[in-house]
Design an enzyme around this catalytic site. Structure first.
Site: not given
Length: 350
Positions: A118, A211, A214
């Site tokens: 991240k 995956k 959003k």
């Protein structure tokens, strides 16, 4: 003295809940409530660990928190039988995180792969909260002395850290715990992963190796829980496939990620195995299978979308569910914090 079995489940309110969230988490939450004592948490404190451009700012955070809550209820979670609340309403989450910060080791956190993913290359500019995220997750779970946690592949490492923190706390303060006559020197349980069913990892409709997310720039890569029937049908019919018919055996899906993904989605929505799906559709063309998948998706998801729309149109009602849940969660959390402070040696008001 055995620990009371309790399941803790959390979902971040980061917007655009999709089929991956539903099949990977929410559908299992609904099943668990029939057999377990469950706490369902909208983890809004986790949401703000990344930049404001990721979580959208105050108004968006509030909207997304209500939307996740609406999804819980629309999918079938009963907020009267179980606890549904948002994390920030219970101060024990941040209080216990600080105590656990003093138990956890820097080396443990440095091994967390999700932070590296991240934070990317600019790790020096990442927030301390993002680095410390796994300790907050441990506090979320152990504040309720939860014994089981449903986790996906990307959270297994964090659950292991929760277990390490629980064990080190029990070891560091063993004499104090025993002095209070508690559970043979074990105050916090070591939470176990809750094993879930098929299609817990739903992939993109445009790329079966990625995956469903959003953050994908293509809305056609995912089925949002708020999509209407026409949109669902359009996305499934446009979903990437290959020219071969569906195989009759599950092994035939291994080199075909897009086929495997669509079969997995059907299996999870129908609550059957992938082999059951292939027994029914194997040898057939994708066009026929996609038509069946459209019918199934619309039948399963349209009622949820409709109920979510109704709930989010009444924010006062959603907020009342969260407030009631927070009051009930706080009763458990406060008991844990009182005992934790006594174990550590903090003087507190009696």
């Amino acid at each position: 003295m055995a620990f009371v079995e309790r399941v803790f489940s959390g979902v971040q309110p980061t917007g655009n809940l999709h089929l991956g969230n539903y099949l990977g988490a929410i559908v299992n939450f609904v099943k668990m409530q029939e057999t377990h004592n469950c706490i369902y948490c909208v983890v809004d404190m986790h949401a703000i660990t990344q930049g404001v451009d990721v979580w959208g700012g105050p108004a968006e955070l509030a909207r997304n928190t209500r939307e996740v809550t609406a999804a819980f209820i629309a999918a079938g979670i009963d907020p009267k039988k179980h606890i549904v609340f948002n994390q920030s309403q219970v101060a024990g989450h941040s209080e216990l995180t600080w105590i656990f910060n003093c138990v956890a080791r820097v080396g443990w956190l440095s091994r967390m792969t999700q932070f590296k993913e991240k934070a990317g290359k600019d790790r020096e500019n990442a927030s301390v909260g993002l680095y410390d995220y796994p300790v907050l997750m441990a506090a979320d779970i152990l504040l309720y002395r939860a014994t089981h946690v449903p986790v996906g592949e990307d959270q297994k490492q964090h659950l292991e850290l929760s277990r390490d923190i629980a064990q080190k706390f029990n070891n560091d303060f063993g004499d104090s715990i025993r002095g209070l006559g508690l559970n043979e020197g074990l105050f916090f349980p070591q939470p176990e992963p809750f094993i879930t069913g098929p299609a817990t990892r739903v992939m993109s409709l445009r790329d079966g190796t990625k995956k469903m997310s959003k953050s994908d720039p293509s809305d056609n890569s995912r089925i949002n829980l708020t999509d209407d029937a026409e949109t669902i049908a359009q996305k499934i019919r446009k979903a990437k496939t290959d020219p071969e018919p569906l195989p009759s055996e599950e092994k035939g899906l291994e080199p075909r990620p897009e086929a495997d993904n669509l079969v997995g989605i059907y299996a999870a929505l129908a609550d059957v195995s992938k082999q059951d799906v292939l027994t029914q559709f194997g040898g057939g063309q994708f066009s026929s299978f996609k038509n069946a998948l459209v019918e199934l998706c619309v039948a399963k998801l349209s009622p949820i979308a409709g109920e979510m729309k109704r709930l989010v149109a009444d924010p006062g009602h959603v907020d009342s569910i969260l407030i009631d849940g927070a009051n009930r969660a706080r009763m458990i959390a406060d008991e844990t914090m009182r005992t934790t402070k006594d174990i550590v040696g903090f003087i507190r008001q009696r």
